[in-house]
Design a protein around this motif. Structure first.
Motif, PDB file in Angstrom:
ATOM      1  N   UNK A  13       0.820  -1.220   0.000  1.00 51.86           N
ATOM      2  CA  UNK A  13       0.000   0.000   0.000  1.00 51.86           C
ATOM      3  C   UNK A  13       0.853   1.270   0.000  1.00 51.86           C
ATOM      4  N   UNK A  14       2.153   1.134  -0.185  1.00 51.15           N
ATOM      5  CA  UNK A  14       3.059   2.290  -0.254  1.00 51.15           C
ATOM      6  C   UNK A  14       4.480   1.814  -0.007  1.00 51.15           C
ATOM      7  N   UNK A  15       5.442   2.668  -0.348  1.00 51.84           N
ATOM      8  CA  UNK A  15       6.840   2.280  -0.142  1.00 51.84           C
ATOM      9  C   UNK A  15       7.146   2.090   1.329  1.00 51.84           C
ATOM     10  N   UNK A  31      -3.142  -4.734 -11.187  1.00 53.34           N
ATOM     11  CA  UNK A  31      -2.367  -4.317 -10.032  1.00 53.34           C
ATOM     12  C   UNK A  31      -3.244  -4.544  -8.799  1.00 53.34           C
ATOM     13  N   UNK A  90      -1.505   4.447  -8.795  1.00 51.46           N
ATOM     14  CA  UNK A  90      -0.395   3.696  -8.206  1.00 51.46           C
ATOM     15  C   UNK A  90       0.903   4.508  -8.274  1.00 51.46           C
ATOM     16  N   UNK A  91       1.161   5.120  -9.424  1.00 50.04           N
ATOM     17  CA  UNK A  91       2.366   5.934  -9.580  1.00 50.04           C
ATOM     18  C   UNK A  91       2.324   7.146  -8.642  1.00 50.04           C
ATOM     19  N   UNK A 147       0.708   7.250  -5.788  1.00 52.43           N
ATOM     20  CA  UNK A 147       0.918   6.728  -4.429  1.00 52.43           C
ATOM     21  C   UNK A 147       2.408   6.564  -4.142  1.00 52.43           C
ATOM     22  N   UNK A 148       3.149   6.051  -5.111  1.00 52.59           N
ATOM     23  CA  UNK A 148       4.596   5.843  -4.921  1.00 52.59           C
ATOM     24  C   UNK A 148       5.323   7.177  -4.720  1.00 52.59           C
TER      25      UNK A 148
END
Lengths: 206, 206
Positions: A128-130, A168, B199-200, B202-203
């Motif tokens: 859900x995140x880095x 995804x 997604x990008x 979120x990163x």
């Protein structure tokens, strides 16, 4: 009623540490499914208790190299002197029997499969995140700080490969992720490109 | 965790007599969903008890024709002197709120929607065979033999349009069909083309 009786090849992949194995396990624990886990082929000798065809297909290095040259692997890799690979013919056999064959593999291997199996379903599991990934690696407690740093760097390179996948799925909760994968498998069986031939045949025969 | 919060536009269509309405009803009776049924706009006067914005959006013919010229319908048709259509702006509002907007429409209307809403999900409901459709029309008992013949001929022309849809769902059992549509909706939310931007983002933010 499924229009196509053939199983699907499901490739589950994602950055290292994302919990692919846990999601796959939760998936197999669900009810009413035809999932099977693909058995790898290896040149490493069997360990006590390991059964040929169950844990691995055990073959000689000569046999393995011959298979590589014949293009008989969906993906393969060498690891500390031994070869490991996913045998294409064994997977095809299971798909023909209507089994959904699940491959849980690293990103590199998944991209190899993409070349060979155009109609496979590619699912990218993401954290859900880095920060969540970092926290998970710390919590797992199996890696040194140096190793965690390396894994995070590798994850950074892998994150951007998400666009090469069909789906995804965020692993925020393992059962949610498994549920979503099951929905993907059900949905994929109804996709027009997989059903149109059987459907046209059904109309003609009726 | 859904990466995209926006709802999906779900177009359910299929040959006349296939049981689209019954499948849609079964779908809405399922638990834990954010489905809403799209409200049509019409120039026909409200019948006693009909509520504007619930049963239909009631508008004047002038307003309707203006909206057509402005491209504000996903699809529209004239039927015995009255106009009926699906208002694009109302659908967009609901999608932005995260609702899954379901359109249950005839094949002709669905093909119009395809032009306007590229990212909608198109589901073609089919009978388990031509004979099954014929039997269903007979059993329903609402059509004359002449009408049934016409419906079967129309179905023949519509069957071959299946390839224009994303999914083909066989209505052999209404609950099975509804289940499969629900799986399709869940799966579509995870499709890479719908999730990659979120997604990008979120990163980057993490």
């Amino acid at each position: 009623m499924k229009l196509n009786d053939r199983g699907l090849l499901i490739v589950i992949s994602g950055p290292s540490g994302v919990g692919k194995g846990t999601v796959r396990k939760a998936l197999f624990e669900m009810k009413n499914h035809d999932l099977i886990y693909s058995v790898s082929m290896t040149t490493r000798p069997p360990r006590p208790g390991e059964v040929d065809g169950v844990d691995y297909y055990f073959v000689t290095k000569e046999e393995f190299l011959k298979r590589i040259s014949e293009g008989k692997f969906l993906e393969w890799a060498e690891f500390v002197g031994n070869y490991y690979g996913t045998p294409l013919d064994k997977v095809e056999e299971q798909l023909d029997l209507g089994k959904e064959v699940v491959l849980e593999i690293e990103v590199e291997g998944a991209l190899q499969v993409r070349q060979k199996a155009k109609d496979a379903v590619f699912i990218f599991i993401v954290p859900p995140g880095k920060k969540a990934l970092y926290d998970r690696l710390i919590k797992r407690g199996t890696d040194s700080p140096e190793m965690i740093k390396k894994r995070m760097e590798k994850a950074d390179r892998e994150f951007i490969l998400a666009h090469k996948y069909d789906y995804i799925v965020v692993n925020d909760d393992v059962n949610n992720a498994a549920d979503r994968i099951m929905a993907i498998i059900r949905a994929e069986h109804a996709r027009t490109e997989r059903t149109i031939h059987a459907y046209m045949k059904m109309l003609k025969e009726d």
